[in-house]
Design a protein around this motif. Structure first.
Motif, PDB file in Angstrom:
ATOM      1  N   UNK A 187       0.834  -1.208   0.000  1.00  0.00           N
ATOM      2  CA  UNK A 187       0.000   0.000   0.000  1.00  0.00           C
ATOM      3  C   UNK A 187       0.869   1.257   0.000  1.00  0.00           C
ATOM      4  N   UNK A 188       1.982   1.212   0.723  1.00  0.00           N
ATOM      5  CA  UNK A 188       2.879   2.372   0.785  1.00  0.00           C
ATOM      6  C   UNK A 188       3.466   2.672  -0.600  1.00  0.00           C
ATOM      7  N   UNK A 189       3.872   1.624  -1.325  1.00  0.00           N
ATOM      8  CA  UNK A 189       4.429   1.825  -2.666  1.00  0.00           C
ATOM      9  C   UNK A 189       3.358   2.358  -3.621  1.00  0.00           C
ATOM     10  N   UNK A 190       2.162   1.805  -3.521  1.00  0.00           N
ATOM     11  CA  UNK A 190       1.062   2.267  -4.373  1.00  0.00           C
ATOM     12  C   UNK A 190       0.757   3.738  -4.106  1.00  0.00           C
ATOM     13  N   UNK A 191       0.660   4.120  -2.824  1.00  0.00           N
ATOM     14  CA  UNK A 191       0.374   5.506  -2.462  1.00  0.00           C
ATOM     15  C   UNK A 191       1.458   6.444  -2.983  1.00  0.00           C
ATOM     16  N   UNK A 192       2.725   6.042  -2.833  1.00  0.00           N
ATOM     17  CA  UNK A 192       3.834   6.871  -3.314  1.00  0.00           C
ATOM     18  C   UNK A 192       3.809   6.999  -4.840  1.00  0.00           C
ATOM     19  N   UNK A 193       3.459   5.928  -5.533  1.00  0.00           N
ATOM     20  CA  UNK A 193       3.390   5.969  -7.000  1.00  0.00           C
ATOM     21  C   UNK A 193       2.272   6.905  -7.466  1.00  0.00           C
ATOM     22  N   UNK A 194       1.139   6.857  -6.790  1.00  0.00           N
ATOM     23  CA  UNK A 194       0.022   7.747  -7.148  1.00  0.00           C
ATOM     24  C   UNK A 194       0.417   9.202  -6.896  1.00  0.00           C
ATOM     25  N   UNK A 195       1.032   9.474  -5.748  1.00  0.00           N
ATOM     26  CA  UNK A 195       1.480  10.838  -5.454  1.00  0.00           C
ATOM     27  C   UNK A 195       2.486  11.315  -6.495  1.00  0.00           C
ATOM     28  N   UNK A 196       3.377  10.439  -6.896  1.00  0.00           N
ATOM     29  CA  UNK A 196       4.355  10.786  -7.932  1.00  0.00           C
ATOM     30  C   UNK A 196       3.683  11.082  -9.261  1.00  0.00           C
ATOM     31  N   UNK A 197       2.686  10.298  -9.634  1.00  0.00           N
ATOM     32  CA  UNK A 197       1.956  10.514 -10.887  1.00  0.00           C
ATOM     33  C   UNK A 197       1.233  11.861 -10.874  1.00  0.00           C
ATOM     34  N   UNK A 198       0.589  12.164  -9.746  1.00  0.00           N
ATOM     35  CA  UNK A 198      -0.132  13.432  -9.616  1.00  0.00           C
ATOM     36  C   UNK A 198       0.839  14.605  -9.724  1.00  0.00           C
ATOM     37  N   UNK A 199       1.978  14.513  -9.037  1.00  0.00           N
ATOM     38  CA  UNK A 199       2.978  15.584  -9.077  1.00  0.00           C
ATOM     39  C   UNK A 199       3.534  15.762 -10.483  1.00  0.00           C
ATOM     40  N   UNK A 200       3.788  14.651 -11.184  1.00  0.00           N
ATOM     41  CA  UNK A 200       4.291  14.726 -12.560  1.00  0.00           C
ATOM     42  C   UNK A 200       3.277  15.409 -13.460  1.00  0.00           C
ATOM     43  N   UNK A 225       0.929  17.492 -12.572  1.00  0.00           N
ATOM     44  CA  UNK A 225       0.816  18.909 -12.178  1.00  0.00           C
ATOM     45  C   UNK A 225       1.929  19.739 -12.805  1.00  0.00           C
ATOM     46  N   UNK A 226       3.135  19.277 -12.739  1.00  0.00           N
ATOM     47  CA  UNK A 226       4.272  20.016 -13.306  1.00  0.00           C
ATOM     48  C   UNK A 226       4.201  20.075 -14.828  1.00  0.00           C
ATOM     49  N   UNK A 227       3.917  18.954 -15.464  1.00  0.00           N
ATOM     50  CA  UNK A 227       3.921  18.871 -16.925  1.00  0.00           C
ATOM     51  C   UNK A 227       2.815  19.710 -17.570  1.00  0.00           C
ATOM     52  N   UNK A 228       1.684  19.849 -16.893  1.00  0.00           N
ATOM     53  CA  UNK A 228       0.535  20.529 -17.507  1.00  0.00           C
ATOM     54  C   UNK A 228       0.314  21.951 -16.996  1.00  0.00           C
ATOM     55  N   UNK A 229       1.230  22.443 -16.182  1.00  0.00           N
ATOM     56  CA  UNK A 229       1.048  23.757 -15.550  1.00  0.00           C
ATOM     57  C   UNK A 229       0.745  24.858 -16.563  1.00  0.00           C
ATOM     58  N   UNK A 230       1.544  24.996 -17.597  1.00  0.00           N
ATOM     59  CA  UNK A 230       1.361  26.081 -18.571  1.00  0.00           C
ATOM     60  C   UNK A 230       0.003  25.980 -19.272  1.00  0.00           C
ATOM     61  N   UNK A 255      -6.999  14.497  -5.668  1.00  0.00           N
ATOM     62  CA  UNK A 255      -6.042  15.492  -5.182  1.00  0.00           C
ATOM     63  C   UNK A 255      -6.388  16.849  -5.768  1.00  0.00           C
ATOM     64  N   UNK A 256      -6.553  17.843  -4.910  1.00  0.00           N
ATOM     65  CA  UNK A 256      -6.728  19.220  -5.351  1.00  0.00           C
ATOM     66  C   UNK A 256      -5.391  19.913  -5.173  1.00  0.00           C
ATOM     67  N   UNK A 257      -4.914  20.567  -6.240  1.00  0.00           N
ATOM     68  CA  UNK A 257      -3.649  21.243  -6.057  1.00  0.00           C
ATOM     69  C   UNK A 257      -3.698  22.742  -6.236  1.00  0.00           C
ATOM     70  N   UNK A 258      -4.768  23.285  -6.624  1.00  0.00           N
ATOM     71  CA  UNK A 258      -4.955  24.729  -6.564  1.00  0.00           C
ATOM     72  C   UNK A 258      -6.413  24.964  -6.222  1.00  0.00           C
ATOM     73  N   UNK A 259      -6.664  25.574  -5.106  1.00  0.00           N
ATOM     74  CA  UNK A 259      -8.027  25.932  -4.742  1.00  0.00           C
ATOM     75  C   UNK A 259      -7.981  27.054  -3.719  1.00  0.00           C
ATOM     76  N   UNK A 260      -9.043  27.840  -3.709  1.00  0.00           N
ATOM     77  CA  UNK A 260      -9.058  28.967  -2.782  1.00  0.00           C
ATOM     78  C   UNK A 260      -9.791  28.582  -1.508  1.00  0.00           C
TER      79      UNK A 260
END
Length: 183
Positions: free
Chosen positions: A53-66, A68-73, A101-106
């Protein structure tokens, strides 16, 4: 509050404006007075069946972060257009492997007056370590009510929408929370 038709037009605009390869699917577009929140589904990371479960959670977090960075513009460009068009801030989030995961919200401040018994409820939550402040305690209470009354709130929103439609048919009234089409 906006009508179902206005909500559908808003979702349709995002569906048409977002690049086809941004999300696997546009999951949700929600709107209130201050903000439009756009949630899309992204592909889950490919993992072996026997991962922890720890590896799965870390992989999902990594995918979300990737993502977020790749699609920012791209997301910034769409948000600028939408903010101009609908006069609300645009927030972004994703669903990945069933996790949201929400990464920009007011976070909008809400002023309220509470009597002593209500303040005591908030202070009890603080004393118990459930919340750090009265503001956190009040937000916790709202989330609790929301979780346990979704059906009732949905019925109330439907009723409000009906009232808005009837009011909009009046001779000289304009809906207050209508997304504008300034283009």
């Amino acid at each position: 509050m906006i009508t179902s038709e206005q909500q559908e037009k808003l979702r349709g605009w995002f569906t048409g404006r977002l690049p086809d390869d941004l999300f696997e699917e546009l999951v949700e577009v929600t709107v209130d007075r201050e903000e439009v929140t756009v949630i899309g589904r992204i592909p889950a990371p490919r993992l072996a069946e026997d991962v922890s479960d720890a590896e799965k959670e870390a992989a999902i977090q990594g995918r979300v972060q990737e993502f977020r960075e790749r699609t920012r513009e791209t997301r910034i460009a769409v948000a600028r257009e939408a903010e101009h068009r609908f006069r609300r801030k645009v927030s972004w989030g994703v669903e990945c492997a069933g996790e949201r995961s929400l990464f920009t919200h007011i976070s909008a401040p809400v002023m309220t007056r509470l009597r002593q018994p209500e303040r005591q409820v908030l202070d009890t939550l603080i004393a118990a370590g459930v919340a750090r402040s009265r503001s956190d305690a009040l937000a916790w209470c709202v989330r609790l009510v929301q979780r346990h009354t979704d059906d009732w709130l949905a019925e109330l929103r439907d009723s409000l929408e009906h009232v808005q439609r009837v009011r909009a048919q009046g001779p000289d009234t304009e809906p207050e929370d209508t997304p504008t089409d300034s283009e």
